[in-house]
Design an enzyme around this catalytic site. Structure first.
Site, mmCIF file in Angstrom:
data_model
loop_
_atom_site.group_PDB
_atom_site.id
_atom_site.type_symbol
_atom_site.label_atom_id
_atom_site.label_comp_id
_atom_site.label_asym_id
_atom_site.label_seq_id
_atom_site.Cartn_x
_atom_site.Cartn_y
_atom_site.Cartn_z
ATOM 1 N N GLU A 1 89.579 65.611 50.039
ATOM 2 C CA GLU A 1 90.796 64.833 50.269
ATOM 3 C C GLU A 1 90.594 63.506 49.541
ATOM 4 O OE1 GLU A 1 93.432 62.186 53.186
ATOM 5 O OE2 GLU A 1 91.298 62.447 53.486
ATOM 6 N N ASP B 1 86.937 64.883 54.440
ATOM 7 C CA ASP B 1 87.938 63.872 54.745
ATOM 8 C C ASP B 1 87.598 62.535 54.092
ATOM 9 O OD1 ASP B 1 90.241 62.879 56.380
ATOM 10 O OD2 ASP B 1 88.660 61.663 57.307
#
Length: 735
Positions: A471, A418
């Protein structure tokens, strides 16, 4: 209190100062192992202990034989006395107060568990088995069962482990400090599994800090409680060798990967609204994904976190599967169940930042230990969180070990990392003057780059079947290229540009789309610069953005038709696929972590049709090598229609060596076109293998009757085809 007696040339029974005793009783002694436990003297051995509430203490060997009576040197519970032992060894005490008697195994009579090589590798940041050494582990040490506790707190004045087993009294299990590594450790005998504990830390200034959860805890209490929990080593009989061997032996870029993104606590719930356990999720979610044709389940973070609305992205327990769904073994059973039917499990992983809850990592030992002290590098303005200090070797080792831990212990198939962009840029979400340039004056976080490269190198080196996915929302070069070629080393990267551009296009009324044709063609300029995953993720259906069906332009019929056409467009587009839960049946309402998905919608034709389409798209994508085998390579894509902006038509060919090609054609207007000329690469009959306007999907039933004929008409090979309104069709040659 009996006055201590000193001798100049020997250590005697009572050679203990009043200051030492007072410090032990207050819990402020800098080295309780030098005072308590069993010590060799000139006369033999002496045992000293602090047992709160005891009036008399008898020392015994582990076999129960009496080795000495101890003398009370302080009524608070400090005892000392000669013990008849043949060698240095652990002892137990029989403590008495009135008619009450209880046994205490002396934690200070045991030697250390960690060794000098642990210190060396921990200090270097190269210890790759920290998850077996740090935290709380069951152990039979010197003949006694218990738990070994270890925690890194180099700047602490004193560290104790406290819990249900010692009435949360920080004086009773003060830990041994290992100065070479900054690690504190203690073996706590007779401590069972399932007991809550934390670390009581006294900072350099002598002030007690808020109790801290174990950074390496493998199990935690259910929120709102925040303690760590002692846990046995994970026991799981794995039945997934075929699954793991397959993924370790193939080029993942050339495999079909269709990911179902799931928030575990809100996919489905019990009738009373409570969360499902891992076993309940396994009985429902795994069969559903098998039926739907998804290859992987990607969970939003399931590591322990205190706040439900954070969705797990503000984690306080990177090593502990959250207690919301039961014990860690339940998650292992879930993963094993997925692997037995060929479904991979990907964990959303958060090494970028951590929350500032007082029981967490922030200011862990009274100093900025895991985070940067300077808020310009250590505080994240978007999320009010602390940023890991990627320049500190011990912090890197903590995170690196965590990635290896999930891959090894839980057999995870992948880590979706993330907020990578926030890690890569020192000026991320910061104004001028709010960030510190690197040593070359740039805005690149070189320490984070080295961490990501090291993490990917280690994970792929130790677990070749595991994939890492970034990401990353910027144009940082070579995110999914090998480290030895200057890349970050990820297996894949989320294609945020595809998501943004296509959703922008589909939100426009069809009459205006011809003016924005490039929003769908631009992505092919960079489609093969990285190994991309095409994400329609949770971020696009929260915070007022609306669900995917709600984003589509037009009336209700057009919204459904647009979304069906969009899904097939995406499944035919180069790149791996990811779809957030609920969007496969076109949930109208925006996703909320507080409730289950609106499964009742499946009773309606249009929603059930959407689900059937996604199912068929998955199986078509998986069964047709042309649609997946060259997802990340330019030779697998060829434009057939790129510039028909007047009709908002797009068409391309997907190819793979030795496989039949598949033509993907999309009409993004509600106009029904019966005689559209399409150039194809070969003469003959082409079969319509998918049509999103089919009645079974909720469409109008327009199409090509299952086949089209391609002929050489002088100007090249072409077919006259029917384009259904707001629809995507796929054609495959029959020859």
């Amino acid at each position: 209190m009996k006055k201590p007696k000193k001798t100049a040339d020997s250590t005697s029974l009572s050679d203990i100062s009043a200051q030492d005793i007072a410090a032990i009783l207050a819990g402020t002694h800098s080295d309780p192992f030098a005072v308590l436990g069993v010590h060799k003297t000139d006369e033999g051995f002496v045992a000293r202990c602090f047992i709160l509430g005891a009036e008399a203490v008898t020392a015994t060997a582990l076999d129960g034989s009496v080795v000495g009576e101890l003398e009370c040197l302080d009524p608070a519970g400090f005892f000392s006395g000669e013990v008849k032992l043949a060698k240095q060894q652990p002892v137990r005490y029989r403590a008495r107060r009135g008619d009450a008697e209880w046994a205490v195994t002396d934690p200070y009579s045991f030697g250390p568990v960690l060794g000098p090589m642990d210190d060396y590798f921990a200090r270097q940041g190269t210890h790759l088995r920290l998850f077996d050494k740090m935290g709380a582990h069951p152990l039979k040490h010197e003949g006694v069962q218990g738990f070994h506790f270890a925690v890194w707190a180099p700047n602490a004045q004193r560290v104790s482990v406290v819990g249900d087993f010692n009435n949360w009294d920080g004086r009773r299990h003060v830990m041994r400090f290992r100065s070479d590594s900054g690690i504190w450790e203690i073996f706590a005998p007779d401590v069972p599994a399932g007991v809550a504990y934390k670390f009581e830390i006294r900072g350099q200034d002598g002030v007690l800090l808020p109790l801290k959860a174990d950074p390496f805890a493998r199990r935690s209490e259910l929120r709102p409680k925040t303690a760590s929990v002692t846990a046995n080593e994970l026991h799981q009989i794995w039945d997934d060798s075929a699954h793991r061997e397959h993924w370790a032996s193939v080029d993942q870029r050339r495999q079909p990967i269709s990911i179902y993104e799931v928030h575990a606590s809100s996919w489905q719930r019990r009738e009373d609204g409570s969360m499902l356990s891992w076993d309940e999720l396994a009985s429902r979610l795994i069969p559903y994904c098998v039926d739907m044709g998804f290859t992987h389940i990607e969970f939003l973070p399931i590591t322990e976190h205190p706040y439900d609305p954070s969705w797990g992205y503000q984690t306080t327990g990177l090593y502990a599967p959250t207690a919301r769904f039961g014990e860690p073994e339940g998650f292992a059973r879930f993963v094993n169940g997925c692997h037995k039917v060929g479904i991979g499990v990907i964990l959303d992983w958060v090494p970028a930042h951590f929350p500032t809850d007082e029981h967490g990592l922030r200011w862990f030992d009274g100093t900025a230990l895991y985070e940067h002290e300077d808020p310009r590098k250590g505080f994240h303005p978007d999320w009010n969180t602390a940023i890991y200090n990627f320049g500190r070797t011990e912090v890197l080792a903590y995170l690196l070990n965590n990635a290896l831990y999930w891959a090894e212990k839980f057999h995870l198939d992948g880590l979706r990392v993330d907020a990578v962009a926030s890690m890569l840029y020192l000026d991320y979400s910061r104004k001028h003057g709010e960030w510190i340039p690197n040593e070359y004056g740039g805005n690149e976080n070189l320490e984070a780059v080295r961490f990501l490269q090291s993490m990917n190198t280690r994970v792929y080196g130790a677990h070749p079947g595991v994939m890492t996915i970034a990401e990353e929302s910027t144009s940082w070069p070579k995110v999914s290229q090998p480290v030895h070629e200057g890349g970050l080393g990820f297996g894949f990267k989320w294609n945020m540009g595809f998501m943004h551009d296509t959703l922008s296009y589909l939100s426009r009324e069809a009459v205006h789309r011809k003016y924005h044709h490039n929003e769908l063609t631009f992505g092919l300029i960079y489609a093969f610069s990285e190994n991309f995953v095409l994400p329609l993720s949770h971020d696009e259906v929260v915070h007022g953005k609306g669900s995917l069906i709600a984003k589509m332009a037009g009336d209700d019929w057009q919204k459904f038709a647009n979304l069906r056409a969009y899904y097939a467009f995406m499944w035919g587009y180069p790149g791996k696929k990811l779809l957030f839960m609920g969007q496969e049946f076109a949930q109208w309402s925006e996703w909320s972590e507080e409730r289950a998905l609106d499964w009742n919608l499946l009773q309606y034709r249009m929603h059930e049709g959407m689900r059937r389409l996604v199912r068929d798209l998955n199986f078509t994508y998986r069964s047709k090598a042309a649609l997946h085998a060259r997802d990340c390579e330019g030779d697998g894509f060829e434009w057939l229609v790129v510039d028909d902006f007047e009709n908002s038509v797009f068409a391309w060919l997907r190819k793979a060596p030795g496989e039949k090609p598949v033509a993907v054609i999309t009409n993004f207007t509600p106009v029904y076109r019966e005689n559209y000329t399409l150039h194809l690469p070969a003469e003959g009959r082409w079969r319509e293998i998918l049509n999103t306007d089919a009645d079974i999907y909720g469409g109008s039933g327009k199409g090509n009757g299952g086949r089209v004929q391609a002929v050489n008409a002088g100007g090249g090979i072409q077919a006259i085809i029917t384009l259904p309104p707001l629809a995507t069709i796929m054609l495959e040659p029959e020859f």
